[in-house]
Write a protein that holds these residues in place. Structure first.
Motif, short mmCIF file in Angstrom:
data_model
loop_
_atom_site.label_atom_id
_atom_site.label_comp_id
_atom_site.label_asym_id
_atom_site.label_seq_id
_atom_site.Cartn_x
_atom_site.Cartn_y
_atom_site.Cartn_z
N ALA A 170 21.86 43.51 50.88
CA ALA A 170 21.87 43.70 49.25
C ALA A 170 21.27 45.02 48.87
O ALA A 170 21.91 45.67 48.04
N CYS A 171 20.18 44.92 49.21
CA CYS A 171 19.31 46.39 48.78
C CYS A 171 19.89 47.63 49.62
O CYS A 171 19.95 48.76 48.87
N THR A 172 20.62 47.64 50.66
CA THR A 172 21.32 48.80 51.22
C THR A 172 22.58 49.04 50.56
O THR A 172 22.75 50.34 50.15
N LEU A 173 23.19 48.10 50.20
CA LEU A 173 24.33 48.38 49.28
C LEU A 173 24.16 48.94 48.01
O LEU A 173 24.79 50.01 47.47
N CYS A 174 22.93 48.32 47.31
CA CYS A 174 22.68 48.88 45.93
C CYS A 174 22.07 50.14 46.06
O CYS A 174 22.29 51.05 45.18
N GLY A 175 21.52 50.55 47.15
CA GLY A 175 20.87 51.90 47.28
C GLY A 175 21.93 52.92 47.35
O GLY A 175 21.96 54.01 46.77
N ILE A 176 23.04 52.48 48.20
CA ILE A 176 23.91 53.64 48.40
C ILE A 176 24.72 53.59 47.00
O ILE A 176 25.30 54.79 46.68
N ALA A 177 24.94 52.50 46.27
CA ALA A 177 25.64 52.53 44.77
C ALA A 177 24.89 53.43 43.98
O ALA A 177 25.57 54.45 43.38
N VAL A 264 27.47 40.95 47.40
CA VAL A 264 28.84 41.19 46.59
C VAL A 264 28.91 42.09 45.68
O VAL A 264 29.89 43.16 45.77
N ILE A 265 28.30 42.01 44.77
CA ILE A 265 28.16 43.14 43.73
C ILE A 265 27.80 44.61 44.16
O ILE A 265 28.47 45.46 43.92
N GLY A 266 26.91 44.70 45.41
CA GLY A 266 26.61 45.93 45.94
C GLY A 266 27.80 46.43 46.52
O GLY A 266 27.89 47.73 46.40
N LEU A 267 28.59 45.80 47.38
CA LEU A 267 29.66 46.20 47.92
C LEU A 267 30.78 46.60 46.97
O LEU A 267 31.41 47.73 47.03
N VAL A 268 30.80 45.98 46.00
CA VAL A 268 31.86 46.37 44.77
C VAL A 268 31.44 47.45 44.26
O VAL A 268 32.25 48.55 43.92
N LEU A 269 30.20 47.53 44.09
CA LEU A 269 29.82 48.97 43.30
C LEU A 269 29.98 50.25 44.27
O LEU A 269 30.15 51.29 43.84
N CYS A 270 29.62 49.97 45.55
CA CYS A 270 29.62 51.20 46.48
C CYS A 270 31.13 51.44 46.58
O CYS A 270 31.48 52.55 46.74
#
Length: 282
Positions: A170-177, A264-270
């Protein structure tokens, strides 16, 4: 006559006529990302050293127990393990990706034969490798200096594994986003660091979570760090301590649900916000 040097890529490193497999590409990119991270002394010192320094400071200031025979240092250490995982993923990526974008590194990567997913895989491999090393280091310090008791059952180690895996994802995806919010290389830290610090203060890292104002607890419950801390408390603190959590238990099912939702949220934001170039490049 000047020439432009493209970034080293796994495809470029392969022998002529040979095309490495997908797994090989990802591993080579991961090794490159780890090497670049280790060459940045500032990143290594901050990412690996900050949690340890904070443990040493807080353990020297605060003493006593917070209930059920749990020492404050034990409670605090679980929060710092979660913080360490967030730092190496969310904060590290949120700061460094804008630097690569501003320098044109991402733009040049996109122009190479390397599949775009390999670059992301390299970042994930770097986060996982450094996250494991940092967590191991924190546990060694906590066990040797502060008598932290390691999990005594396979079930608790399994809980540690899935909480860490979901939290880092989750934090990785949010960091990329969140890296897309920075307009320049210099603004990356200004965008990410305040968010990271606020989350640490409201998520039960520096203070016992239930001692925080109710509205602060409610805000923290919207974000992954609070649930990472809670899940790790279920691993390192006695089962009886769960009664002191806001929900009356460690709520591991809810921990998994919220962290999974943030994946899921992080992936969508990415997928919807990530940019390979700066806005001025178009």
């Amino acid at each position: 006559m000047t020439t432009t040097t493209k970034p080293a890529t796994p495809v470029a490193d392969a022998a002529p006529g040979r095309r490495p497999g997908s797994g090989t590409l990802a591993l080579r990119q991961g090794r490159l990302e780890i090497t670049q991270f280790l060459r940045s002394r500032e990143s290594v010192v901050f990412t690996m050293g900050f949690p340890i320094i904070m443990i040493l400071i807080f353990a020297s200031i605060f003493h006593g127990t917070i209930g059920n025979g749990v020492k404050f240092t034990q409670y605090f250490i679980t929060g710092m393990i979660a913080t360490g995982l967030m730092t190496v993923s969310f904060q590290n990526l949120g700061i460094w990706i804008p630097i690569e974008r501003d320098r044109g590194v991402l733009k040049r990567y996109r122009g190479t034969p390397m599949p775009k997913w390999v670059w992301f895989a390299g970042k994930v491999i770097m986060v996982v490798a450094i996250g494991i090393a940092e967590t191991a280091l924190l546990l060694v310090v906590a066990v040797l200096l502060f008598d932290l008791e390691l999990p005594g059952t396979a079930a608790k180690w399994a809980t540690f594994g899935w909480v860490a895996a979901l939290g880092v994802t989750a934090c990785t995806l949010c960091g990329i986003a969140i890296s897309s919010l920075a307009r320049t290389a210099r603004s990356g830290s200004a965008v990410v660091t305040p968010v990271s610090l606020v989350l640490q203060f409201i998520s039960g890292v520096f203070f016992v979570f239930t001692s925080l104002p109710t509205w602060m607890q409610q805000v923290a419950a919207l974000f992954p760090l609070k649930w990472m801390c809670q899940g790790l408390r279920a691993v390192f603190l006695p089962d009886s301590f769960g009664a002191q959590e806001p929900g009356g238990s460690f709520e591991l099912g809810k921990v998994a649900l919220v962290l999974g939702l943030w994946c899921v949220i992080g992936l969508v934001l990415c997928l919807t916000t990530f940019r390979w170039t700066t806005k001025r490049d178009g």
